[in-house]
Design a protein around this motif. Sequence first.
Motif, short mmCIF file in Angstrom:
data_model
loop_
_atom_site.label_atom_id
_atom_site.label_comp_id
_atom_site.label_asym_id
_atom_site.label_seq_id
_atom_site.Cartn_x
_atom_site.Cartn_y
_atom_site.Cartn_z
N VAL A 13 0.86 -1.18 0.00
CA VAL A 13 0.00 0.00 0.00
C VAL A 13 0.89 1.23 0.00
O VAL A 13 1.81 1.33 0.81
CB VAL A 13 -0.93 0.02 1.25
CG1 VAL A 13 -1.77 1.28 1.27
CG2 VAL A 13 -1.82 -1.22 1.26
N THR A 14 0.62 2.14 -0.92
CA THR A 14 1.38 3.38 -0.98
C THR A 14 0.44 4.55 -0.78
O THR A 14 -0.75 4.45 -1.07
CB THR A 14 2.10 3.53 -2.33
OG1 THR A 14 1.12 3.53 -3.37
CG2 THR A 14 3.08 2.40 -2.56
N GLU A 15 0.96 5.63 -0.27
CA GLU A 15 0.19 6.87 -0.11
C GLU A 15 0.84 7.95 -0.94
O GLU A 15 2.06 8.02 -1.03
CB GLU A 15 0.18 7.32 1.35
CG GLU A 15 -0.71 6.53 2.25
CD GLU A 15 -0.80 7.15 3.64
OE1 GLU A 15 -0.26 8.25 3.85
OE2 GLU A 15 -1.43 6.53 4.50
N PRO A 20 -3.88 12.56 2.10
CA PRO A 20 -3.21 11.36 1.57
C PRO A 20 -4.22 10.39 0.96
O PRO A 20 -5.28 10.15 1.53
CB PRO A 20 -2.55 10.75 2.82
CG PRO A 20 -3.43 11.20 3.95
CD PRO A 20 -3.97 12.56 3.55
N LYS A 77 -4.54 6.43 -0.72
CA LYS A 77 -3.83 5.15 -0.71
C LYS A 77 -4.11 4.40 -1.99
O LYS A 77 -5.19 4.47 -2.56
CB LYS A 77 -4.28 4.31 0.49
CG LYS A 77 -3.93 4.95 1.81
CD LYS A 77 -4.39 4.12 2.96
CE LYS A 77 -4.01 4.83 4.26
NZ LYS A 77 -4.44 4.10 5.43
N GLU A 89 -3.23 0.37 -3.73
CA GLU A 89 -2.68 -0.96 -3.48
C GLU A 89 -2.07 -1.51 -4.76
O GLU A 89 -2.57 -1.28 -5.86
CB GLU A 89 -3.79 -1.91 -3.00
CG GLU A 89 -4.35 -1.52 -1.66
CD GLU A 89 -5.39 -2.50 -1.16
OE1 GLU A 89 -5.72 -2.42 0.01
OE2 GLU A 89 -5.86 -3.34 -1.94
#
Length: 140
Positions: free
Chosen positions: A42-44, A121, A123, A125
């Motif tokens: 998972v990146t923000e 932010p 998110k 995936e």
Amino acid sequence: MSSTPIEPSEQEPLRIPVVEERLAVGTRMVDTGRGVRIHKSVTEHPVTIDERLLRDELRVQRVPVDRIVGAADAPGQRYEGDTLVIPVLEEVLVVERKVRIMEELHITRVRHEERHLDTVPLKAERVEVERFDEAGDAGA
């Protein structure tokens, strides 16, 4: 070589074989590998919000009138453009009863526009699937 054909005798009948092919279809389980491994991350990443917001403000202004009118002639509320005018009434004892308009409330709506900047932010995936062959090695 003799050219005379051989004819079957009455005791021995002529036999011709008849052949038929048949097909048998089925399924079977085959081990194609040892399995899969799934990696999920998972990146923000920040996203900037730039929206116009509207805000209403009411201004109340008291305007003195001090005028006597008959009870039947008492004015009701009214609009003058964008301004709502509400008369404030008071009964006054005189030889006859009359209504004196003490003041009026002039209410004007003033709309202000302002910018709203913010960073929020979000998110996302990402999934990777890793397969293994029969030897247990990770494949491409």
